[in-house]
Design an enzyme around this catalytic site. Structure first.
Site, mmCIF file in Angstrom:
data_model
loop_
_atom_site.group_PDB
_atom_site.id
_atom_site.type_symbol
_atom_site.label_atom_id
_atom_site.label_comp_id
_atom_site.label_asym_id
_atom_site.label_seq_id
_atom_site.Cartn_x
_atom_site.Cartn_y
_atom_site.Cartn_z
ATOM 1 N N LEU A 159 -8.185 90.442 60.539
ATOM 2 C CA LEU A 159 -7.865 91.423 61.585
ATOM 3 C C LEU A 159 -8.598 92.739 61.354
ATOM 4 O O LEU A 159 -8.979 93.053 60.220
ATOM 5 C CB LEU A 159 -6.358 91.705 61.572
ATOM 6 C CG LEU A 159 -5.420 90.576 62.001
ATOM 7 C CD1 LEU A 159 -3.975 90.974 61.702
ATOM 8 C CD2 LEU A 159 -5.601 90.260 63.486
ATOM 9 N N SER A 184 -14.464 88.132 63.510
ATOM 10 C CA SER A 184 -14.761 86.711 63.814
ATOM 11 C C SER A 184 -13.466 85.935 64.067
ATOM 12 O O SER A 184 -13.101 85.066 63.277
ATOM 13 C CB SER A 184 -15.605 86.061 62.719
ATOM 14 O OG SER A 184 -15.235 86.415 61.410
#
Ligand code: ATP
Ligand code: MG
Length: 207
Positions: free
Chosen positions: A38, A111
């Protein structure tokens, strides 16, 4: 958007001097350390710590940080799902080149989509893609909020923010998972040490 597979009559140009020779010169093995998690989980912090630690050991690394890449190579991309996918694909291709150059390439990007990370993994021999999952609670990341982005996302001023109104898909089989220990986040140096130990154990720091 993507230019993958659009060209025809393209040939691969080989060169006698290859990855093995470069690795020998550097006395290390090229690989990709892919740090995912995160926003605010500490990816960039870990990447910098890791790169410094490797440098002090005489090992050459290079950081591909998501934010920095969006200033150049990926500055035409936004945050809608297809842009995120293209962002990761391009980064994966560049990471592959750095690994081929013999470097320890440290990619630090949210990602968020598993499929995109797996696409990058598939670009390399499996052992050369080391996925590091910063498994930090959303509450911790949100409390840190150094860029003020969670606040904006909660206020509805940023749409499609990972962890708030866009998904984060955790890895299913990562090589290294970093998380809190009894509710305390390890220091960046401790976490970098864990990654260095892994690289040492797997033989990446020698040739
Ligand atoms: N191990 C740690 N212990 C305590 N604080 C940390 C740690 N790692 C990072 N931080 C702090 O957390 C904040 C977020 O870290 P960082 O910028 O590295 O996150 P990130 O995952 O790269 O986020 P983004 O995806 O938004 O770039 C920073 O203020 C950083 O100083
Ligand atoms: Mg960062």
């Amino acid at each position: 958007m993507s230019t993958v597979s659009n060209a025809t009559n393209i040939f691969w140009q080989d060169c006698q001097l290859g990855k093995p020779e470069r690795q020998k010169l550097l006395n290390q093995k090229g690989c990709v350390v892919w740090i995912t998690g995160l926003s605010g989980s500490g990816k960039s912090t870990l990447a910098c710590s890791l790169s410094s630690e490797l440098h002090s050991k005489g090992k050459l690394s290079y950081i591909l940080d998501g934010d920095n890449l969006r200033h150049g190579l990926n500055k035409d991309l936004g945050f809608k799902p297809e842009d995120r996918t293209e962002n990761i694909r391009r980064t994966g291709e560049v990471a592959k080149l750095f690994a081929d150059a013999g470097l320890i390439c440290v990619a630090s990007l949210i990602s968020p989509y598993r499929r995109d990370r797996d696409t990058c993994r598939a670009m390399l021999p499996d052992a050369n893609f080391i996925e590091v999952y910063m498994n930090m609670p959303l509450a911790l990341c949100e409390a840190r909020d150094p860029k003020g982005l969670y606040k904006l996302a909660r206020a509805g001023k940023i749409k499609g923010f990972t962890g708030i109104d866009d998904p984060y898909e955790p890895p299913l089989n990562c090589e290294i998972e970093l998380k809190e220990d009894n509710g305390v986040c390890p220091t960046p140096n401790v976490m970098a040490g864990q990654v260095v130990s892994y690289l040492e154990e797997k033989g990446f720091l020698h040739c």
